[in-house]
Every structure is written in C-alpha cells, then in structure tokens.
Design an enzyme around this catalytic site. Structure first.
Site, mmCIF file in Angstrom:
data_model
loop_
_atom_site.group_PDB
_atom_site.id
_atom_site.type_symbol
_atom_site.label_atom_id
_atom_site.label_comp_id
_atom_site.label_asym_id
_atom_site.label_seq_id
_atom_site.Cartn_x
_atom_site.Cartn_y
_atom_site.Cartn_z
ATOM 1 N N HIS A 166 1.503 -2.934 -2.036
ATOM 2 C CA HIS A 166 1.100 -1.933 -3.247
ATOM 3 C C HIS A 166 0.115 -2.670 -4.081
ATOM 4 O O HIS A 166 -0.947 -2.380 -4.571
ATOM 5 C CB HIS A 166 2.251 -1.705 -4.180
ATOM 6 C CG HIS A 166 3.274 -0.727 -3.425
ATOM 7 N ND1 HIS A 166 4.406 -0.416 -4.045
ATOM 8 C CD2 HIS A 166 3.434 -0.194 -2.180
ATOM 9 C CE1 HIS A 166 5.236 0.024 -3.241
ATOM 10 N NE2 HIS A 166 4.362 0.476 -2.182
ATOM 11 N N SER B 169 1.836 3.685 1.371
ATOM 12 C CA SER B 169 1.789 3.148 -0.062
ATOM 13 C C SER B 169 0.896 2.355 -0.454
ATOM 14 O O SER B 169 -0.014 2.646 -1.438
ATOM 15 C CB SER B 169 2.994 2.735 -0.481
ATOM 16 O OG SER B 169 4.259 3.375 -0.182
#
Length: 296
Positions: A272, A219
């Site tokens: 992220h 991610s």
C-alpha cells in the site's frame, strides 16, 4: 437547460446520455448550481445527451456517479428549484440498473474494463474451487532470481489479480473502476497502463522483500491511483482530475491503521505504502517531465 448559441454548444463535450427528459434536466440544473456549464441535446432515438466543458468532464462524471445512486436527494431538487425549473421524478422515470450499466461503461475505458474483468474472473474461478491452482499460477516468485524472472516474467504483476475475499475484491475493483476510469478518460490508455505496471511491480517486490510471497490483491495499484490522482489534481488542477481532500484523508487514515495493526484482517502495508508513493511520483513525472501532453 440554458439557452446558448449553437456555436457555444460545439465547444461542449458529451458527458452522458439518458432516456428521460426529467432526469437529464434535473442533473443539468444540478451541474449548473455547481458552476459547471451544462446543456441538453435531444436525440429522438436515444433520449437526451448532457454536455459540459471538456475540462469539467471528470468532475461531472463523479457527480453523475452519485446522482444515479440517489436521484431523489433534496439537493438535486433544490438546484432545480433555484433555477425556477422544478422537476418531479416518478419511479418510472428512472431505471437504476439501465443507467448504472450505461454510466459504468461510459466511465471506464478498455484498459479499466479489461483489468476489472480479469480480477473478477480470477476471483470467481477461485470461489468455484480452483483457488490454490490459480494462486500458485499468479503468486510472486517463491524465490526471486534472474532465472525465475526470465522463465515467468508475469509473476512480477500476477499477485495484483488475486483476491482473498468478497470485501477485498469489491473494495479494490470499485476504486480501480472509479480512479482508473477517470485517469484513462483524462490522460489516456498509456498513462493508466504505465501506472498499473510500475505500481504493481514496485508494490509486489516491496511486499515480497518484507513478508515473502504469500500476498495478493490490487490494493498496491489502487493506492498508486490514489496518489496519482491526488498529486495530479494538486499540480494540474485545470485538467479536472482530482480527489476530494476528505477522501484522501480517509484513505491515508486507513493506511495508517494497517501499519499500527488495528484492522481485523491481514493487510499488505508495504504494498500500500509503496503503491501510494509510486503514484505520487508518477504524477510528478507526468506533469513536470512529460508536461501532461498525454493523449488517449
């Protein structure tokens, strides 16, 4: 199909090859309705090659990704109708599996495919009963130190390849294939490798400092790709590498939901955010410092 000179056809680049004339014509008409020049080139053995300008290749590939999933949509027939070339598709005209395979491989370069495959091999190995052993091998350093780094340097990026669920890996590898493939096709292997390594290291290190070593997933790298394509498209729109604003908005909103703890799963929010910021920074460096003179 437009009737252009042979000389002009030479300035166009191959986009995708399909076996059926109706499918090729329908998509060609749709591209032209978007203002993208498109031509068909017949090949007696392999079907029809769709060609378009080099600076529109990335946009056209994105459109083809959507087209193969829903070729019967009204907008494609409407584009043909507007050009007075009505095209009727029969079920036998379109093999979704065959065209998906062709498009999947055409969109993704070798780096994209290797990382995609590695993530899935690791995940399938985990599902078959080796999850703990694999995680222990890829986990970020339980205690980060110079000695630990020198002994096992690959642990800096290792967590990026381990995923905890089907949803987790499908989401990450889908975006890796889409965005990573576009970057590799437009700017080359070295650019994609640099983004992968830098964003994986930055996001993994940041997440470790915040929450320890029990995390995993691509991610952080995916958000780096989002940031890179977003800012690269803003800084150098002529290169055809961009991300639609509503999509950027959705991904940023998803990032925000993670930080306010409204998602039903545990999310590596720091990874992220740092991935996104590193991608934006690398896009700035690529355009302003390197001058986007990046080749495959």
């Amino acid at each position: 199909m437009t009737n252009e000179s042979a000389e002009n056809m030479d300035t166009l680049q191959p986009l995708v090859q399909v076996k059926d004339h109706n499918i090729a014509l329908l998509f060609s008409n749709y591209l032209q309705s978007l203002g993208i020049q498109a031509q068909l080139k017949a090949n007696s053995e392999q079907g029809y090659m769709i060609l378009c300008p080099k600076n529109k290749i990335s946009q056209a590939k994105t459109e083809f990704d959507a087209f193969i999933l829903q070729p019967y949509a009204d907008k494609y027939q409407q584009a043909a109708w507007d050009r007075a070339e009505t095209v009727t598709l029969n079920a036998d005209d379109f093999s979704l599996l065959a065209n998906f395979k062709e498009n999947f491989l055409a969109h993704a370069g070798i780096v994209t495919l290797v990382i995609f495959s590695l993530c899935w091999l690791v995940f399938l190995g985990s599902e078959l009963g080796w999850a703990q052993q694999i995680f222990n091998s890829l986990q970020f350093y339980p205690q980060l130190s110079v000695d630990a780094f020198l002994a096992e340097p690959l642990r800096l990026i290792g967590p990026a390849f381990f995923h905890f669920s089907w949803l987790h890996i499908v989401f990450n590898t889908m975006w890796w294939w889409q965005l990573g493939g576009s970057i590799e096709q437009t700017l080359g292997k070295k650019t994609l490798i640099n983004i992968l390594l830098i964003s994986a290291i930055v996001s993994n290190l940041g997440q470790y400092l915040v929450s320890g070593a029990n995390f995993g997933g691509l991610s952080g790298v995916v958000y780096a790709l989002v940031g890179f394509v977003w800012w690269f498209g803003y800084l150098a729109p002529e290169r055809g590498l961009s991300l639609a604003k509503p999509l950027v908005g959705f991904l940023l909103f998803w990032l925000l939901l993670g930080f306010v703890d409204l998602l039903p799963v545990n999310v590596a929010n720091t990874a992220h955010l740092l991935g996104l910021l590193s991608g934006c920074f690398l896009a700035l460096v690529t355009v302003k410092v390197i001058g986007i003179k990046v080749k495959k």
